[in-house]
Design a protein around this motif. Structure first.
Motif, short mmCIF file in Angstrom:
data_model
loop_
_atom_site.label_atom_id
_atom_site.label_comp_id
_atom_site.label_asym_id
_atom_site.label_seq_id
_atom_site.Cartn_x
_atom_site.Cartn_y
_atom_site.Cartn_z
N PHE A 176 0.87 -1.18 -0.01
CA PHE A 176 -0.01 0.12 0.11
C PHE A 176 0.95 1.14 0.07
CE2 PHE A 176 -2.45 -3.39 1.87
CZ PHE A 176 -3.76 -3.29 1.55
N VAL A 177 0.06 2.60 -0.37
CA VAL A 177 0.79 3.54 -0.30
C VAL A 177 -0.16 4.45 0.63
CG1 VAL A 177 1.58 5.73 -1.34
CG2 VAL A 177 1.87 3.44 -2.64
N TYR A 178 0.50 5.28 1.68
CA TYR A 178 -0.20 6.04 2.60
C TYR A 178 -0.42 7.41 1.86
CZ TYR A 178 -0.73 9.12 6.45
OH TYR A 178 -1.18 10.20 7.35
N LEU A 179 -1.71 7.79 1.87
CA LEU A 179 -1.81 8.90 1.21
C LEU A 179 -2.47 10.17 2.17
CD1 LEU A 179 -3.43 7.30 -1.92
CD2 LEU A 179 -1.40 8.72 -1.67
N GLY A 180 -2.29 10.07 3.32
CA GLY A 180 -2.81 11.16 4.21
C GLY A 180 -4.11 10.71 4.90
N ASP A 181 -4.67 12.12 5.54
CA ASP A 181 -5.91 12.18 6.10
C ASP A 181 -6.87 11.92 5.23
OD1 ASP A 181 -7.78 13.16 7.66
OD2 ASP A 181 -7.04 15.06 8.33
N ALA A 182 -8.01 11.09 6.07
CA ALA A 182 -9.19 10.53 5.14
C ALA A 182 -10.16 11.64 4.86
CB ALA A 182 -9.65 9.32 5.98
N THR A 183 -10.28 12.83 5.31
CA THR A 183 -10.99 13.61 5.20
C THR A 183 -10.85 14.24 3.84
OG1 THR A 183 -9.47 15.37 6.26
CG2 THR A 183 -11.01 14.59 7.77
N LEU A 184 -9.69 13.66 3.22
CA LEU A 184 -9.68 14.26 1.61
C LEU A 184 -10.80 13.73 0.95
CD1 LEU A 184 -5.82 13.80 1.16
CD2 LEU A 184 -6.88 15.87 1.32
N VAL A 185 -11.48 12.78 1.28
CA VAL A 185 -12.77 12.27 0.42
C VAL A 185 -13.98 13.34 0.47
CG1 VAL A 185 -12.35 9.89 0.64
CG2 VAL A 185 -13.69 10.74 2.37
N ASN A 186 -13.76 14.37 1.26
CA ASN A 186 -14.82 15.38 1.52
C ASN A 186 -14.39 16.60 0.77
OD1 ASN A 186 -16.31 13.61 3.33
ND2 ASN A 186 -15.18 14.52 5.25
N ARG A 187 -14.44 16.37 -0.61
CA ARG A 187 -14.19 17.70 -1.34
C ARG A 187 -15.03 18.69 -1.12
NH1 ARG A 187 -10.53 16.87 -5.63
NH2 ARG A 187 -11.70 18.71 -6.69
N PRO A 188 -14.41 19.96 -1.32
CA PRO A 188 -15.28 21.00 -1.06
C PRO A 188 -16.24 21.21 -2.67
CG PRO A 188 -13.04 21.83 -0.73
CD PRO A 188 -12.95 20.28 -1.13
N ASP A 189 -17.32 22.22 -2.40
CA ASP A 189 -17.93 22.39 -3.40
C ASP A 189 -17.35 23.45 -4.32
OD1 ASP A 189 -20.17 23.26 -5.12
OD2 ASP A 189 -21.46 23.92 -3.72
N TRP A 190 -17.10 23.31 -5.33
CA TRP A 190 -16.28 24.30 -6.39
C TRP A 190 -17.15 25.48 -6.75
CZ3 TRP A 190 -17.81 25.04 -11.28
CH2 TRP A 190 -18.75 24.04 -12.15
N GLN A 191 -18.43 25.08 -6.57
CA GLN A 191 -19.48 26.27 -6.86
C GLN A 191 -19.78 27.15 -5.75
OE1 GLN A 191 -22.40 23.91 -8.77
NE2 GLN A 191 -21.80 24.72 -11.04
N ALA A 192 -19.19 26.90 -4.58
CA ALA A 192 -19.55 27.65 -3.48
C ALA A 192 -19.07 28.93 -3.63
CB ALA A 192 -19.20 26.96 -2.13
N ALA A 193 -19.64 30.00 -3.04
CA ALA A 193 -19.09 31.25 -2.94
C ALA A 193 -17.82 31.56 -2.35
CB ALA A 193 -20.33 32.35 -2.14
N ASP A 194 -17.51 30.69 -1.43
CA ASP A 194 -16.10 30.82 -0.68
C ASP A 194 -15.33 29.42 -1.18
OD1 ASP A 194 -17.74 28.78 0.70
OD2 ASP A 194 -16.85 29.30 2.49
N ALA A 195 -15.50 29.16 -2.43
CA ALA A 195 -14.98 27.97 -2.96
C ALA A 195 -13.33 27.95 -2.72
CB ALA A 195 -15.11 27.67 -4.42
N LEU A 196 -12.87 29.20 -3.14
CA LEU A 196 -11.21 29.49 -3.06
C LEU A 196 -10.69 29.13 -1.68
CD1 LEU A 196 -8.42 30.07 -4.06
CD2 LEU A 196 -9.17 32.47 -3.69
N ALA A 197 -11.59 29.74 -0.60
CA ALA A 197 -11.15 29.55 0.79
C ALA A 197 -11.30 27.91 1.37
CB ALA A 197 -11.90 30.43 1.71
N GLN A 198 -12.48 27.28 0.89
CA GLN A 198 -12.60 26.02 1.12
C GLN A 198 -11.59 24.89 0.40
OE1 GLN A 198 -16.56 24.20 0.24
NE2 GLN A 198 -17.46 26.27 0.84
N PHE A 199 -11.27 25.18 -0.60
CA PHE A 199 -10.09 24.59 -1.33
C PHE A 199 -8.60 24.69 -0.77
CE2 PHE A 199 -12.94 23.42 -4.51
CZ PHE A 199 -12.67 21.96 -5.04
N THR A 200 -8.57 26.03 -0.26
CA THR A 200 -7.01 26.37 0.10
C THR A 200 -7.09 25.54 1.51
OG1 THR A 200 -7.22 28.45 -0.97
CG2 THR A 200 -5.74 28.20 1.34
N ASP A 201 -8.17 25.60 2.34
CA ASP A 201 -8.26 24.63 3.48
C ASP A 201 -8.08 23.24 3.30
OD1 ASP A 201 -8.26 24.82 6.54
OD2 ASP A 201 -10.35 23.76 6.06
N TYR A 202 -8.57 22.92 2.04
CA TYR A 202 -8.61 21.26 1.83
C TYR A 202 -7.38 20.95 1.55
CZ TYR A 202 -9.70 17.38 -1.46
OH TYR A 202 -9.80 16.24 -1.70
#
Length: 94
Positions: free
Chosen positions: A16-42
Motif C-alpha cells: 500500500f501507499v499511505y496518502l494522508g488524512d481520510a477527510t480528503l474524501v470530503n471535497r469542497p463544493d467548487w461552485q460555493a461562494a467561498d470555494a477558494l477559501a474552502q479549497f485552500t483549507d482542503y
C-alpha cells in the motif's frame, strides 16, 4: 504492519501507499461562494493527532483500491479498514 483488506483479506502494508488524512474524501463544493477559501483549507490544513486517526491508503501492489484505515498513530494498531468508496457514499470521513 498488516492491513486487513475488506475484499482481499490480510495484506502487508508494503503493498500500500499511505496518502494522508481520510477527510480528503470530503471535497469542497467548487461552485460555493467561498470555494477558494474552502479549497485552500482542503489542500493545506491537516491534523496531526496522537491516537486514533482515519487515513487514506492506496493498494498500489494489488487491486488498486482506496481504503480508509483507522489507525492509532502511537501504537500503529489498526482498528478498522473500510473501502473509501463506501465511506464516501455514506457521507465521507470526519
Amino acid at each position: 504492519m498488516i492491513i486487513n483488506h475488506p475484499i482481499l483479506g490480510p495484506r502487508d502494508s508494503s503493498e500500500f501507499v499511505y496518502l494522508g488524512d481520510a477527510t480528503l474524501v470530503n471535497r469542497p463544493d467548487w461552485q460555493a461562494a467561498d470555494a477558494l477559501a474552502q479549497f485552500t483549507d482542503y489542500i493545506h490544513t491537516r491534523d496531526n493527532p496522537a491516537g486514533l486517526h482515519r487515513e487514506l491508503w492506496y493498494h498500489e501492489q494489488g487491486d488498486r483500491s482506496w481504503l480508509v484505515v483507522t489507525r492509532d498513530t502511537v501504537t500503529h494498531e489498526i482498528t478498522a479498514v473500510e473501502m473509501a468508496s463506501d465511506v464516501a457514499r455514506a457521507g465521507g470521513a470526519s
